[in-house]
Design a protein around this motif. Structure first.
Motif, PDB file in Angstrom:
ATOM      1  N   ARG A  96     -18.250  -0.435 -10.107  1.00 24.77           N
ATOM      2  CA  ARG A  96     -19.400  -1.563 -10.919  1.00 24.77           C
ATOM      3  C   ARG A  96     -19.803  -0.369 -11.741  1.00 24.77           C
ATOM      4  O   ARG A  96     -21.208  -0.019 -10.985  1.00 24.77           O
ATOM      5  N   THR A  97     -20.572  -0.504 -13.306  1.00 23.60           N
ATOM      6  CA  THR A  97     -21.676   0.549 -13.808  1.00 23.60           C
ATOM      7  C   THR A  97     -22.365  -0.256 -14.859  1.00 23.60           C
ATOM      8  O   THR A  97     -20.841  -0.500 -15.999  1.00 23.60           O
ATOM      9  N   GLU A  98     -23.221  -0.827 -15.126  1.00 24.47           N
ATOM     10  CA  GLU A  98     -23.682  -1.014 -16.217  1.00 24.47           C
ATOM     11  C   GLU A  98     -24.145  -0.212 -16.906  1.00 24.47           C
ATOM     12  O   GLU A  98     -24.950   0.488 -16.970  1.00 24.47           O
ATOM     13  N   LEU A  99     -23.629  -0.290 -18.489  1.00 22.89           N
ATOM     14  CA  LEU A  99     -23.932   0.914 -19.360  1.00 22.89           C
ATOM     15  C   LEU A  99     -23.956  -0.219 -20.892  1.00 22.89           C
ATOM     16  O   LEU A  99     -24.371  -0.949 -21.323  1.00 22.89           O
ATOM     17  N   ARG A 100     -25.409   0.551 -20.878  1.00 22.86           N
ATOM     18  CA  ARG A 100     -26.133  -0.243 -23.033  1.00 22.86           C
ATOM     19  C   ARG A 100     -25.461   1.136 -23.932  1.00 22.86           C
ATOM     20  O   ARG A 100     -25.572   2.083 -23.867  1.00 22.86           O
ATOM     21  N   LEU A 101     -24.956   0.506 -24.526  1.00 28.27           N
ATOM     22  CA  LEU A 101     -24.264   1.162 -25.808  1.00 28.27           C
ATOM     23  C   LEU A 101     -24.552   0.112 -27.256  1.00 28.27           C
ATOM     24  O   LEU A 101     -25.163  -0.594 -27.252  1.00 28.27           O
ATOM     25  N   PRO A 102     -24.218   1.889 -28.071  1.00 29.58           N
ATOM     26  CA  PRO A 102     -24.958   1.279 -29.255  1.00 29.58           C
ATOM     27  C   PRO A 102     -23.526   0.311 -29.930  1.00 29.58           C
ATOM     28  O   PRO A 102     -22.952  -0.074 -29.941  1.00 29.58           O
ATOM     29  N   GLY A 103     -24.697  -0.110 -30.718  1.00 30.45           N
ATOM     30  CA  GLY A 103     -24.030  -2.118 -31.322  1.00 30.45           C
ATOM     31  C   GLY A 103     -23.875  -3.108 -30.480  1.00 30.45           C
ATOM     32  O   GLY A 103     -23.139  -3.976 -31.181  1.00 30.45           O
ATOM     33  N   CYS A 104     -23.931  -2.928 -29.532  1.00 30.61           N
ATOM     34  CA  CYS A 104     -23.853  -4.165 -28.276  1.00 30.61           C
ATOM     35  C   CYS A 104     -25.218  -4.574 -28.315  1.00 30.61           C
ATOM     36  O   CYS A 104     -25.595  -3.892 -27.362  1.00 30.61           O
ATOM     37  N   PRO A 105     -24.923  -6.368 -27.696  1.00 32.16           N
ATOM     38  CA  PRO A 105     -26.080  -6.904 -27.913  1.00 32.16           C
ATOM     39  C   PRO A 105     -25.907  -6.415 -26.205  1.00 32.16           C
ATOM     40  O   PRO A 105     -27.486  -7.493 -25.949  1.00 32.16           O
ATOM     41  N   THR A 106     -25.041  -6.751 -25.691  1.00 32.67           N
ATOM     42  CA  THR A 106     -25.882  -6.499 -24.143  1.00 32.67           C
ATOM     43  C   THR A 106     -25.909  -5.143 -23.407  1.00 32.67           C
ATOM     44  O   THR A 106     -24.776  -4.752 -23.158  1.00 32.67           O
ATOM     45  N   PRO A 107     -25.925  -5.245 -21.878  1.00 31.34           N
ATOM     46  CA  PRO A 107     -25.384  -4.629 -21.358  1.00 31.34           C
ATOM     47  C   PRO A 107     -23.808  -4.864 -21.098  1.00 31.34           C
ATOM     48  O   PRO A 107     -23.524  -5.911 -20.603  1.00 31.34           O
ATOM     49  N   VAL A 108     -23.219  -4.083 -20.551  1.00 29.07           N
ATOM     50  CA  VAL A 108     -21.418  -3.873 -20.429  1.00 29.07           C
ATOM     51  C   VAL A 108     -20.683  -3.318 -19.379  1.00 29.07           C
ATOM     52  O   VAL A 108     -21.235  -1.662 -18.803  1.00 29.07           O
ATOM     53  N   SER A 109     -20.941  -3.935 -18.665  1.00 31.32           N
ATOM     54  CA  SER A 109     -20.045  -3.571 -16.943  1.00 31.32           C
ATOM     55  C   SER A 109     -18.337  -2.653 -17.304  1.00 31.32           C
ATOM     56  O   SER A 109     -17.348  -3.256 -17.911  1.00 31.32           O
ATOM     57  N   PHE A 110     -18.537  -1.436 -16.209  1.00 36.54           N
ATOM     58  CA  PHE A 110     -16.964  -0.739 -16.040  1.00 36.54           C
ATOM     59  C   PHE A 110     -17.069  -0.818 -15.152  1.00 36.54           C
ATOM     60  O   PHE A 110     -17.780  -0.339 -13.910  1.00 36.54           O
ATOM     61  N   GLY A 111     -15.807   0.207 -14.744  1.00 35.65           N
ATOM     62  CA  GLY A 111     -15.379   0.123 -13.440  1.00 35.65           C
ATOM     63  C   GLY A 111     -14.600  -0.735 -12.667  1.00 35.65           C
ATOM     64  O   GLY A 111     -15.358  -1.309 -11.105  1.00 35.65           O
ATOM     65  N   LEU A 112     -14.515  -1.896 -13.505  1.00 38.42           N
ATOM     66  CA  LEU A 112     -13.782  -2.919 -12.722  1.00 38.42           C
ATOM     67  C   LEU A 112     -12.460  -3.087 -13.500  1.00 38.42           C
ATOM     68  O   LEU A 112     -11.869  -3.073 -13.670  1.00 38.42           O
TER      69      LEU A 112
END
Length: 1095
Positions: free
Chosen positions: A331-347
């Protein structure tokens, strides 16, 4: 004090400094030099300028024209002893290299060249050399003179006396016009320029082509940001023509493009600037169009609807090299352009697909991309997976829509990963697209170009950002009771390196290059030996890549770049699903003719619409080796210099750039674009990370050349657009790596340091302290030349090198070592292994010339009259040594060589950059390998004498020495070198003791071998009562260090060989101390202590 400049600037003592100003420069200091730098008395060149000739054996230091008092000399010696002791303690205490210490250097003084010199005018070298090496002084004025004189042009080189008639051509990997060069680029420049300068000096007609890349995505992004920041205007508010005008204005601004050129000049790159090119120049545009048309006509370019790497932030397809595959441990949270909140990946999300007709049966599927669930067209399992054998051929219900999906079997599914069942989304996964094609599944686009969900997902998801939709889909699954869990899942996430957004795979109608046929030719070229890859281990990656190569998407949805020369024929009243009609032409008129022939209608009646997309930047870069020479026109440069002699670049560009150049070059010109490829390793930071602006770990080579404070480095970080997390990491790394900033090292030291790393040595982790140590090497050469120029004087006339014969064994030895250095340099350049060259030069200048010959020959030089042999030898060492050095240290070599007197009767080159490179064959008559081998025994004696002096703390005394050998050959050898032994060993008279004579009583003894004994007189020079307590204290200290090293657990990554070396070193020192203490006790028993400790 006055002084008149001699030939080429050979100065009298005490030359005044009317035009050269010493200014304080607060250099932020770097770690210690290696211990060896302080341990050997011969490390520091000690010229005896200004000393009375009645003291020929004196080796006390005096600066040129500035005598140092006895008190200052003693204080300096004391500081050196303290530093040596501190370094020894530090090394024994831990495994940290002295070069990694964070101790600061004391502030340096910078000498400025301030003689009025117009750009392009030759530098004034009539004054004497400054007292110490200063990069700013040395590097001033030379480059513009080299360029103006045309030394870098092949037309000039063709007229040189040593011209071979052969050509050597190479192109610089064109850097992006948006940025500036970092230390990785500096490595490329250092290697290429060294090779280019060597070929030029040996008489080849050399062309090194400069150029820059238009960098489509990066440049457009920079200009768009600037327009928004300065004028509040978006790109689409301007016409395409107006926007491109803005880009050209940005590109032509003085601050852009010029920065890269300035960096290349600062690095001393000997490029032919009259042939500079830019990948958006008119000639390049013609080449790109011609290449596209030819490939299309050959059936190697086609338009099709396929999956492409898509950047939603850029709204464009991107190349594979612009995709950063980032591994995630879980599980890793990333901030991405155009996305209002951090997104979790690695799930890994587990979702139940109900089996149609069986209320309690379901197939659980694991996915890391629940947002693509609306685009699922099937569920796949492995045909041999027994868990699902009973469900083969059954239908499943889609967990969101309830639509029926087939359960298919495919051997590509890994049964042991997750649940063994995978959802198939042909429109958004390359693997699923292949599987879908095998099973006849239709793709369904559920993610739009901007990263939002399409109308095919239903009103409840349409228009949502794909990662916002992900959470909504998860909530819906939970509400329907079909959510089966969430768990950490290591994965690789594709990130757009240009925008930081997650790459999507979208089905797009684009232009593709068929690569299979051209790739097979490229693979065969390496296999057959027609194309040589060096180092050879890269051949495996080359063959693997081309055996698995897919077609290359070359369409980019940008405005800045080469617009694709393809036109859509707009036809009215088209019936059915007829495919679009596309035509390709060098111009619209040519395309119209093709369209008329294709449709059977008059061209004037047809409506053509040009493809708005541009070509991938890598497409034009792949044409660089021949388009830079004028292709498709048949220019003289193309006929003379193509194919290129060598392509040198970083190993990371082997496939994306080198491979594509080979494919397109062979296809379009009928020849390989080059026959040899030299690949250097990656430059990484101290943490092992690739140099990247997005990580904030790039180093501007000018900061190493000129020096920079830590505060300035960190201000550069803050002025960028780093992510706050990366900014904090980068700031901490700078504070750790450069706690005192970066000292001024100079161009020559940087180039030499970069070239000293072999291409086989793995990734390069360059430290500022390493470059700083090579600046000290420059200073050694500087001091050596100041000494030599002083010895030569104003009336010196050099002999031709071929007439010079040694007049003493020392002369013969140094000339043999010089010839060996020329041989090793030639071998290194021919093999394109520059680390061999740097090693040979470093060893000759430092360990042979400065440490040994200059020290040994001083007593001879101060005799009156001075014998003619040694000055002639010194001149040849300086002249040939500087020419050997010139390809790697062009500024230092030029500055010093210009001051040497010319050889009479020889055509004198105006610059060392075009002077003949010393030929190993021409110097072969100086080689005496047997003498060199025997002289190593003399050096062993010198080391033994120094060790004895150190053991008994004989800092100022000059004890008498006796050598005894039972071998007649060794006796003759030592007899020939008695005076050098005295000088180098810093002893008094050195004599031979007959083999049958008894050992002298009370003398210190050292055994060199079974046949050689060394005796040093101690009587009256050492006070045993004073020295024994000092030896005991030293022994206690070393024993404590040894005990600590034995008991300490080896640190992680510590090499056992290094550990054993440290143990052996300490044990040897203890043994020497024990022997010395035993001898002192014997002296104390035999005679009363003298009144003073030293004479």
């Amino acid at each position: 004090v006055g002084g008149k400049a001699g030939p080429r600037g050979a100065c009298a003592l005490g030359c005044p400094w009317p035009k050269q100003i010493l200014v304080p420069f607060q250099l932020l200091l770097m770690p210690h030099l290696p211990l060896a730098s302080f341990r050997s008395p011969l490390w520091g060149l000690r010229p005896s300028w200004g000393l009375p000739r009645s003291h020929p054996l004196s080796t006390q230091s005096e600066l040129h024209g500035f005598p140092i008092s006895r008190k200052n000399r003693e204080a300096k010696q004391k500081r050196l002893r303290e530093k040596q002791a501190a370094l020894e303690a530090g090394i024994a205490r831990n495994s940290k290299s002295p070069t990694e210490s964070s101790k600061a250097w004391s502030p340096k003084e910078v000498v400025l060249y301030e003689i009025p010199t117009e750009p392009g005018e030759k530098k004034d070298v009539s004054g004497c050399l400054p007292p110490a090496y200063s990069p700013q002084y040395v590097e001033a004025a030379w480059y513009s003179w080299w360029v103006r004189e045309g030394f870098f042009k092949p037309e000039y080189q063709a007229q040189l006396p040593q011209a071979t008639g052969e050509t050597f051509s190479m192109c610089i990997p064109p850097p992006n016009v948006t940025g500036s060069l970092h230390i990785g680029h500096a490595l490329t420049v250092a290697i290429q320029d060294a090779l280019v300068r060597w070929h030029r000096m040996r008489g080849d007609q050399v062309l090194w082509i400069p150029g820059s890349d238009h960098a489509g995505i990066a440049t457009q992004a920079v200009v768009e940001k600037q327009l928004w920041k300065e004028r509040g205007v978006r790109r689409h508010e301007l016409s395409r023509k107006d926007f491109l005008r803005e880009v050209w204005q940005w590109k032509e601004a003085p601050r852009k493009g010029g920065e890269i050129c300035e960096q290349l000049r600062a690095l001393g790159a000997s490029l032919d600037w009259d042939r500079d090119c830019f990948t958006m120049d008119a000639g390049f545009s013609e080449a790109v169009t011609e290449a596209f048309v030819r490939l299309y006509k050959a059936g190697l370019l086609y338009r099709n609807r396929q999956l492409v790497n898509w950047s939603c932030a850029l709204k464009s397809a991107i190349s594979d090299i612009e995709v950063e595959n980032r591994p995630l441990p879980g599980r890793t949270e990333l901030r991405l352009p155009g996305c209002p909140t951090p997104v979790s990946f690695g799930l890994l999300v587990s979702i139940a697909f109900p089996v149609d007709g069986e209320p309690d049966a379901e197939v659980v599927v694991g996915t890391t991309r629940p947002e693509t669930l609306p685009g699922d067209m099937a569920v796949a399992v492995h045909p041999d997976d027994s868990r699902y054998t009973h469900l083969h051929g059954r239908q499943l219900r889609h967990p969101l829509t309830g639509q029926l999906l087939p359960l298919i079997t495919d051997s590509a599914v890994h049964p042991h990963v997750g649940t063994g069942a995978v959802k198939v989304t042909p429109a958004h996964s390359p693997a699923d697209a292949e599987m879908g094609a095998r099973h006849g599944l239709s793709p369904l686009n559920v993610i739009a170009e901007d990263g939002t969900m399409t109308s095919l997902c239903g009103d409840w998801l349409q228009g949502l950002h794909r990662f916002v939709a992900r959470e909504k889909i998860m909530s819906a699954l939970k509400e329907r009771g079909l959510f089966r869990g969430l768990q950490n899942h290591p994965m690789v996430l594709p990130i757009c390196s240009r925008s930081g957004d997650v790459v999507e795979y979208l089905l797009k109608s684009q232009w593709f290059v068929r690569c299979q046929e051209m790739g097979d030719q490229a693979a065969k070229a390496v296999e057959s030996g027609a194309l040589e890859l060096s180092p050879a281990f890269h051949r495996k990656n080359w063959q693997h890549w081309f055996s698995h190569i897919g077609d290359w998407c070359v369409s980019r949805q940008l405005w800045w770049g080469h617009q694709i020369p393809a036109y859509l024929v707009i036809e009215e009243h088209v019936e059915g699903d007829r495919e679009d009609c596309w035509v390709v032409g060098r111009s619209e008129a040519e395309a119209r003719e093709v369209a008329a022939e294709l449709t059977g209608r008059p061209g004037a009646e047809l409506v053509l619409e040009r493809d708005p997309d541009v070509l991938d930047t890598w497409f034009s870069s792949a044409l660089f080796p021949f388009s830079a020479l004028g292709w498709p026109q048949k220019t003289p440069d193309l006929a003379r210099f193509y194919p290129l002699s060598l392509l040198e670049t970083g190993s990371d560009l082997l496939l994306f750039w080198v491979g594509r150049m080979v494919m397109l070059g062979t296809q379009l010109t009928g020849q390989l674009p080059f026959s040899k490829v030299l690949l250097h390793p990656m430059v990484r930071d101290r943490q092992g990370r690739k140099m990247s602006k997005s990580l904030g770990n790039v180093l501007d080579p000018r900061d190493i050349i000129s020096g920079v404070e830590l505060q300035v480095l960190q201000e550069k970080l803050r002025s960028g657009n780093l992510d706050p997390t990366e900014l904090a990491i980068a700031t901490a790394a700078q504070e750790k790596d450069f706690p005192h900033g970066i000292p001024e090292c100079g161009t020559d030291a940087l180039r030499f340091a970069l070239c000293s790393h072999g291409v086989l040595g793995g990734d390069l982790r360059l430290s500022a302290s390493e470059v700083q140590s090579y600046r000290h090497f420059c200073n050694k050469i500087w001091n050596a030349l100041r000494f030599i120029l002083n010895v030569l004087g104003e009336k010196f006339v050099p002999q031709p090198a071929e007439e010079l014969s040694p007049s003493s064994p020392m002369d013969a030895w140094i000339l043999s070592r010089l010839a060996l250095a020329a041989q090793e340099c030639e071998r290194g350049f021919l093999a394109r292994e520059l680390s061999l060259v740097t090693h040979a030069l470093y060893h000759f200048w430092l360990h042979n010339l400065c440490d040994v010959y200059l020290e040994a020959v001083k007593p001879v030089l101060w005799r009156s009259p001075c014998p003619p042999g040694p000055p002639q030898v010194l001149f040849s060492c300086a002249d040939l040594g500087l020419r050997l050095l010139a390809p790697l240290m062009p500024y230092l070599a030029e500055e010093l060589w210009q001051r040497l007197p010319p050889r009479p009767g020889c055509p004198n080159a105006p610059s060392i950059s075009i002077a003949p490179y010393p030929s190993a064959q021409n110097l072969e008559h100086w080689r005496q390998p047997e003498l060199e081998q025997r002289f190593s025994q003399v050096q062993e004696v010198v080391q033994a004498l120094r060790a004895l002096r150190a053991s008994y703390q004989l800092t100022k005394a000059r004890p008498q020495v006796l050598l005894q050998s039972s071998d007649p050959g060794e006796q003759e050898l030592f007899k020939a070198f008695l005076e050098p032994l005295s000088t180098l060993g810093r002893c008094g008279a050195v004599d031979l003791l007959p083999p049958s004579a008894a050992a002298p009583s009370g003398w210190a003894q050292a055994s060199l071998s079974e046949t050689v004994q060394v005796y040093m007189e101690l009587q009256g020079l050492v006070d045993p009562q004073t020295q024994l307590p000092l030896l005991a204290a030293r022994r206690h200290k070393l024993q404590k260090q040894l005990d600590g090293l034995i008991s300490r657990t080896p640190s992680e990554g510590e090499a056992e060989t290094q550990r054993q070396q440290r143990l052996s070193s300490l044990q040897l020192e203890l043994s020497k101390l024990d022997k010395a203490a035993s001898h002192l006790r014997q002296l104390m028993d035999e005679s009363p202590a003298p009144g003073s400790s030293e004479l």
